[in-house]
Design an enzyme around this catalytic site. Structure first.
Site, PDB file in Angstrom:
ATOM      1  N   GLU A 261      -5.080  -8.717   0.936  1.00 50.84           N
ATOM      2  CA  GLU A 261      -5.680  -8.369   2.226  1.00 50.84           C
ATOM      3  C   GLU A 261      -7.161  -8.112   2.016  1.00 50.84           C
ATOM      4  OE1 GLU A 261      -4.070  -5.107   4.576  1.00 50.84           O
ATOM      5  OE2 GLU A 261      -2.025  -5.695   4.062  1.00 50.84           O
TER       6      GLU A 261
ATOM      7  N   GLU B 146       0.817  -1.220   0.000  1.00 47.96           N
ATOM      8  CA  GLU B 146       0.000   0.000   0.000  1.00 47.96           C
ATOM      9  C   GLU B 146       0.851   1.271   0.000  1.00 47.96           C
ATOM     10  OE1 GLU B 146      -2.855  -0.070   3.171  1.00 47.96           O
ATOM     11  OE2 GLU B 146      -3.907  -1.800   2.378  1.00 47.96           O
TER      12      GLU B 146
HETATM   13  C1  BG6 Z   1      -3.965  -2.240   5.627  1.00 46.90           C
HETATM   14  C2  BG6 Z   1      -2.549  -2.403   6.037  1.00 46.90           C
HETATM   15  O1  BG6 Z   1      -4.128  -0.901   5.302  1.00 46.90           O
HETATM   16  O2  BG6 Z   1      -4.986  -2.456   6.502  1.00 46.90           O
HETATM   17  C3  BG6 Z   1      -2.361  -3.007   7.419  1.00 46.90           C
HETATM   18  O3  BG6 Z   1      -1.750  -3.053   5.092  1.00 46.90           O
HETATM   19  C4  BG6 Z   1      -3.452  -2.560   8.354  1.00 46.90           C
HETATM   20  O4  BG6 Z   1      -1.070  -2.696   7.861  1.00 46.90           O
HETATM   21  C5  BG6 Z   1      -4.787  -3.017   7.777  1.00 46.90           C
HETATM   22  O5  BG6 Z   1      -3.263  -2.984   9.661  1.00 46.90           O
HETATM   23  C6  BG6 Z   1      -5.997  -2.701   8.629  1.00 46.90           C
HETATM   24  O6  BG6 Z   1      -6.183  -1.330   8.782  1.00 46.90           O
HETATM   25  P1  BG6 Z   1      -6.191  -0.640  10.201  1.00 46.90           P
HETATM   26  O7  BG6 Z   1      -5.984   0.802   9.946  1.00 46.90           O
HETATM   27  O8  BG6 Z   1      -7.517  -0.923  10.819  1.00 46.90           O
HETATM   28  O9  BG6 Z   1      -5.064  -1.235  10.959  1.00 46.90           O
END
Ligand code: BG6
Length: 460
Positions: A364, A166
């Site tokens: 993800e 990202e």
């Molecule tokens: C993604 C990232 O943006 O989302 C992670 O690659 C992150 O590092 C995940 O933890 C979840 O988002 P957040 O902001 O709730 O931790």
């Protein structure tokens, strides 16, 4: 079985060094921007929990990898911490880190889990930030050397590499919206950071190929499909511009090797373009990837702006659109993100039709839930049926994409075990495995058991 996936489909989850290793200032590791910012402003982090307090993968990796096997994983992504491997950012690798990453990779391979390794997941070594971070071409060069060191040290064990996770997020967080260090608001500097990140990506891809790297190299992008409120031309234009800023600014250079002409023209018009040097164009063209990781959490819904822009306000993408809340949208209230499963399919179709149907996977997808303790069942297991529904919904649309010819090779959940999430620390829990913060005890949730069964059967 309603949804059967291909035999070699990648079932797994993703994590990152900074969010799981812990030991953030030991084992020869130097501080990242996160250690630095936490020391400066601990109150910016939920319950003032910082990057030293993670689930402790650095110590517990063997037990954790045993859990990955129990979860039916055939693949797992994590990252290497630049500041652990090369503590000063440049120079000789830290032997303790080399031993750790070798042991971790060996353990994964011994369990039949293919490692997917990312080289940079938001964790800028402070030594490199002191040189200007991604604003500096020196840091681009240092990153390319670091990447080459990783290929040399671990290339025999790793066949799936990702240059960045990202990359737009540190641009947004650090230079536009104040949720990453160095907490600047300046679009031209943001554009320079974004541009240099892509040059660093391309330099790493070039190094990988020059070294005869085996396997595939790619990048992980968070794609947020932009939906206009209506088909009114002004709404459609707003969605197009949001797409240029937030998706195509990285997707086009990564897949096509060049920036969208209309994005460049827009930034030129507002005098926001970064400085370009001779050789950049051919470098970017060499950075075209073999494999794309898609992080998908939520769509972006936009409409034409109602009000005129205050020209004295800082230049931002929001000069060109307003966000739009679709009536009846389904929400994850904990994270404040809309849940829209079909978005995954729309992304895949876009990649199929407009980006040469390059091989990709969902790197993800996940659901962060606050106060998950209230779902603890009598047996002590988290009964997270909502997470199972969330995954099923997304997998269903992914399956439809595959059946229509999209080259989507796998699905990874964010994340394996409840983890430290930057400024949100442990506010929202994402894992297949519950982490008891007080005792460190790990316990597979209902969703983890469901996923293991689904992975073993190859569908549901
Ligand atoms: C993604 C990232 O943006 O989302 C992670 O690659 C992150 O590092 C995940 O933890 C979840 O988002 P957040 O902001 O709730 O931790």
């Amino acid at each position: 079985m309603q949804y059967r996936f291909p035999d070699n489909f990648w079932w797994g989850s993703a994590s990152s060094a900074a969010q799981s290793e812990g030991s953030s200032l030991t084992g020869g590791k130097t501080p990242t921007t996160w250690d630095h910012w936490f020391a400066l402003e601990p109150h910016r982090f939920h319950q003032q929990v910082g990057p030293a307090d993670t689930s402790g993968f650095y110590q517990h990796f063997r037990d954790d990898i045993a859990l990955l096997a129990e979860l039916g994983h055939n693949t797992f992504r994590t990252s290497i911490a630049w500041s652990r491997l090369i503590p000063e950012g440049r120079g000789e690798p830290n032997p303790e880190a080399v031993d750790f990453y070798n042991a971790m990779l060996d353990e994964l391979l011994a369990r039949g889990i293919t490692p997917f390794i990312c080289l940079y997941h938001f964790d800028m070594p402070m030594a490199m930030q002191a040189l200007g971070g991604w604003e500096s071409r020196e840091v681009v060069a240092a990153y390319a050397e670091y990447a080459a060191t990783c290929f040399r040290l671990f290339g025999a064990k790793v066949k799936h590499w990702f240059t960045f996770n990202e990359p737009i997020v540190p641009v947004e967080g650090g230079y536009l919206y104040d949720f990453h260090y160095p907490n600047v608001l300046d679009f031209r500097r943001a554009a320079s950071v974004a541009y240099h990140t892509m040059l660093a990506h391309a330099a790493a891809v070039r190094a990988f190929r020059a070294m005869g790297g085996e396997g595939q190299i790619g990048i992980i992008l968070n794609l947020t499909p932009s939906y206009p409120r209506s088909q009114h031309p002004a709404d459609v234009k707003a969605a197009h511009l949001a797409d240029l800023f937030f998706n195509r600014s990285f997707l086009d250079p990564a897949v096509r090797g060049e920036y969208p002409a209309d994005l460049v023209a827009l930034l030129r018009e507002y005098d926001q373009l970064p400085q370009v040097q001779e050789g950049d164009r051919s470098l970017l063209a060499d950075g075209r990837i073999d494999l794309l990781g898609v992080n998908y959490y939520q769509p972006r819904r936009v409409k034409a702006r109602l009000e005129a822009v205050n020209p004295a306000s800082p230049f931002l993408p929001e000069w060109f659109f307003d966000s739009y809340e679709m009536p009846g949208r389904k929400m994850n209230p904990h994270r404040g993100w809309e849940i829209y499963e079909k978005g995954i399919y729309d992304i895949l179709i876009n990649l199929r039709d407009n980006y040469g149907n390059l091989p990709c996977y969902i790197s993800e997808n996940g659901m962060g839930v606050e106060g998950e303790e209230k779902f603890l069942g009598d047996s002590g297991r988290i009964e997270d049926d909502y997470r199972i529904d969330f995954i099923r919904g997304h997998l269903g649309w992914l399956h439809k994409g595959i059946s229509e010819g999209c080259q989507c090779l796998g699905y990874h959940l964010w994340t394996f075990i409840d983890n430290w999430s930057w400024c949100n620390a442990y506010k929202n829990r994402y894992g297949f495995v519950r982490l008891d913060l007080a005792s460190g005890e790990r316990r597979i949730k209902k969703s983890g058991q469901w996923f293991a069964e689904t992975a073993r059967r190859g569908g549901f």
